[in-house]
Design a protein around this motif. Structure first.
Motif, PDB file in Angstrom:
ATOM      1  N   THR A 123      17.054  81.084 -19.216  1.00 41.29           N
ATOM      2  CA  THR A 123      16.842  80.552 -20.566  1.00 41.29           C
ATOM      3  C   THR A 123      17.316  80.772 -22.060  1.00 41.29           C
ATOM      4  O   THR A 123      17.805  80.373 -22.309  1.00 41.29           O
ATOM      5  CB  THR A 123      15.117  79.687 -20.445  1.00 41.29           C
ATOM      6  N   SER A 124      17.362  82.032 -22.165  1.00 45.37           N
ATOM      7  CA  SER A 124      16.776  82.579 -23.140  1.00 45.37           C
ATOM      8  C   SER A 124      18.972  83.021 -23.612  1.00 45.37           C
ATOM      9  O   SER A 124      19.292  83.316 -24.667  1.00 45.37           O
ATOM     10  CB  SER A 124      16.304  83.988 -23.972  1.00 45.37           C
TER      11      SER A 124
ATOM     12  N   ALA B 218      19.840  79.558 -24.514  1.00 47.45           N
ATOM     13  CA  ALA B 218      19.769  78.974 -25.549  1.00 47.45           C
ATOM     14  C   ALA B 218      19.957  79.495 -26.816  1.00 47.45           C
ATOM     15  O   ALA B 218      20.913  79.146 -27.746  1.00 47.45           O
ATOM     16  CB  ALA B 218      18.396  79.369 -25.921  1.00 47.45           C
ATOM     17  N   SER B 219      20.606  81.159 -26.096  1.00 51.75           N
ATOM     18  CA  SER B 219      21.730  81.472 -27.447  1.00 51.75           C
ATOM     19  C   SER B 219      22.888  81.335 -27.305  1.00 51.75           C
ATOM     20  O   SER B 219      23.217  81.511 -28.770  1.00 51.75           O
ATOM     21  CB  SER B 219      21.344  82.907 -27.234  1.00 51.75           C
TER      22      SER B 219
ATOM     23  N   PHE C  14      20.697  78.808 -31.390  1.00 49.72           N
ATOM     24  CA  PHE C  14      19.669  78.545 -31.533  1.00 49.72           C
ATOM     25  C   PHE C  14      18.989  80.224 -31.632  1.00 49.72           C
ATOM     26  O   PHE C  14      20.005  81.256 -31.424  1.00 49.72           O
ATOM     27  CB  PHE C  14      18.693  78.193 -30.032  1.00 49.72           C
TER      28      PHE C  14
ATOM     29  N   VAL D  59      16.127  83.121 -32.954  1.00 51.80           N
ATOM     30  CA  VAL D  59      15.399  83.887 -31.834  1.00 51.80           C
ATOM     31  C   VAL D  59      13.829  83.247 -31.819  1.00 51.80           C
ATOM     32  O   VAL D  59      14.041  83.188 -30.475  1.00 51.80           O
ATOM     33  CB  VAL D  59      15.601  85.797 -32.450  1.00 51.80           C
TER      34      VAL D  59
ATOM     35  N   GLU E  13      13.343  80.390 -32.064  1.00 50.84           N
ATOM     36  CA  GLU E  13      14.032  78.727 -31.579  1.00 50.84           C
ATOM     37  C   GLU E  13      13.771  79.008 -29.146  1.00 50.84           C
ATOM     38  O   GLU E  13      12.901  78.624 -29.108  1.00 50.84           O
ATOM     39  CB  GLU E  13      14.346  77.165 -32.188  1.00 50.84           C
ATOM     40  N   ILE E  14      14.302  80.205 -29.839  1.00 47.39           N
ATOM     41  CA  ILE E  14      14.981  79.976 -28.400  1.00 47.39           C
ATOM     42  C   ILE E  14      12.907  80.966 -28.000  1.00 47.39           C
ATOM     43  O   ILE E  14      13.036  80.623 -26.629  1.00 47.39           O
ATOM     44  CB  ILE E  14      15.279  81.682 -28.292  1.00 47.39           C
ATOM     45  N   GLU E  15      12.523  81.653 -27.962  1.00 45.47           N
ATOM     46  CA  GLU E  15      11.021  81.706 -28.029  1.00 45.47           C
ATOM     47  C   GLU E  15      10.550  80.737 -27.271  1.00 45.47           C
ATOM     48  O   GLU E  15      10.032  80.705 -26.390  1.00 45.47           O
ATOM     49  CB  GLU E  15       9.974  82.413 -29.020  1.00 45.47           C
TER      50      GLU E  15
ATOM     51  N   LYS F  55      11.832  79.274 -24.942  1.00 47.02           N
ATOM     52  CA  LYS F  55      11.937  79.843 -23.230  1.00 47.02           C
ATOM     53  C   LYS F  55      10.341  79.770 -22.730  1.00 47.02           C
ATOM     54  O   LYS F  55       9.323  79.488 -21.395  1.00 47.02           O
ATOM     55  CB  LYS F  55      11.374  81.576 -23.636  1.00 47.02           C
TER      56      LYS F  55
END
Lengths: 253, 130
Positions: B24-25, B28-29, B33, B35, B37-39, B42
């Motif tokens: 997912t991360s 997303a990266s 997105f 950091v 938003e990535i969190e 996730k």
């Protein structure tokens, strides 16, 4: 039988308490409800660990948000309390992250090292009974003195200074007073110089049109009447002169 | 409009959450997105994974689809290999409710995919800059 009903309806009991609280807004009842719902704050706070803020802080923020949520909750709107509280708590935690996070971000490694440095500083201050020297910190952390100094510096650099911050000992000069800004004067001088030099290359009619239009801000119609020509003529002339000026400007740079 | 898709199928076991989270991360990266938003994404995806997994012991696989649109955002579907019995939804109800609220608060759109009264999975969407 009475035991059965009371164990069965823990959730129902809470509903009744909530309804009661929405009516009376009694602070004692609120506190009781906060305790009952504290597990929501706990669950959500736990989801945000490992993002650079200690769990205890997160839990505290979440708990305060829970209280806020309870105070704003209105059972008559028909939402379940937990569906109302969750976004409120998450929102508060995010705000907290935003306020806490630095404007200038350090790398994760630096952040971790800074934490260690902080711990070392506290620990050594306690054991030595005075503020430790960089060499002592370096030895304790198993780094070079340069690394310690660099870390301390990076900590400084990540904190933005206030523009009202006094930079001298007498509290007279503010930081904003010594920060430079782009000086428009130079470019103004150059532009003026350029215009002066090209104006010489225009004939008298052209000069007059430019002067009246852009220095005196007069309309084309106004100038046309004064000079006894049509407005169309001025318009065409103006476009022609501007084209000429543009061309000269391009050639001059 | 260019859409890129990533598919992932992992055993429905808690120890494979790590694989889901890391994928997912990474996706997303790639999508662009930041950091924080990535969190968030996730967190929502792991909530959804656990949510689907915990509904029924019979779930063997989790199937994830990530769709990235460079302009719009990212869609993520988290599906169980078998339909989960709708009644199972009410097991441990308080916890799953809360976890659904969490997903709803951090994503821009969350919905349960229900097929003939059976829960199939969760679809979510996160838009850029939201």
């Amino acid at each position: 039988m009475s035991i059965q009903t009371s164990t069965k309806s823990g959730a129902e009991n809470l509903e009744i308490l909530l309804k009661e609280y929405c009516k009376t807004r009694d602070i004692e009842l609120r506190n009781l409800l906060v305790q009952k719902y504290l597990y929501i704050a706990e669950i959500i706070a736990k989801k945000f660990v490992n993002r650079g803020i200690d769990y205890d802080d997160l839990y505290q923020v979440a708990s305060l948000a829970l209280i806020k949520a309870l105070e704003r909750y209105d059972i008559n709107k028909g939402y379940k309390f937990s569906s109302f509280a969750t976004p409120t708590i998450i929102g508060e935690i995010k705000n907290y992250f935003r306020d806490k996070s630095r404007i200038i971000r350090l790398s994760r490694k630096e952040n971790e090292m800074l934490k260690k440095l902080d711990e070392a500083r506290t620990h050594l201050s306690a054991t030595l009974g005075r503020s430790p020297k960089p060499e002592e910190l370096a030895e304790y952390l198993d780094m070079t003195v340069e690394e310690v100094l660099e870390l301390m510096e990076s900590n400084q650099k990540a904190n933005p200074l206030s523009l009202d911050y006094y930079i001298d000992e007498d509290n007279e000069t503010e930081l904003s007073a010594v920060i430079g800004h782009e000086e428009d004067g130079y470019i103004n001088v150059e532009n003026r110089d350029f215009i002066d030099s090209i104006m010489d290359k225009l004939n008298d009619v052209e000069k007059k049109v430019i002067y009246e239009r852009f220095y005196n801000q007069r309309s084309q119609k106004d100038i046309a009447e004064e000079m006894g020509v049509s407005q169309m003529y001025i318009s065409r002339l103006e476009r022609k002169i501007l084209r000429k000026l543009k061309h000269m400007f391009k050639n001059s740079i | 409009m260019s859409m890129n898709s990533v598919y992932l199928k992992v055993p429905a076991k808690p120890e494979y959450m790590l694989v889901i989270r890391l994928t997912t991360s990474a996706v997303a990266s790639r999508a662009g997105f930041d950091v924080d938003e990535i969190e968030d994404i996730k967190m929502a995806v792991s909530e959804a994974g656990t949510f689907v997994m915990n509904q029924d012991k019979g779930v063997e696989w989790l199937e994830l689809t990530f769709k990235v649109d460079k302009e719009e955002g990212m869609w993520i579907d988290i599906f169980a290999s078998e339909s989960v019995h709708q009644e199972a939804l009410f097991s441990n109800r308080e916890q799953s409710e809360l976890s659904f609220y969490i997903m709803e608060s951090i994503m821009d759109q969350v919905e349960k995919a229900i097929d003939n009264g059976f829960l199939r999975g969760i679809k979510m969407y996160k838009k850029f800059g939201g």
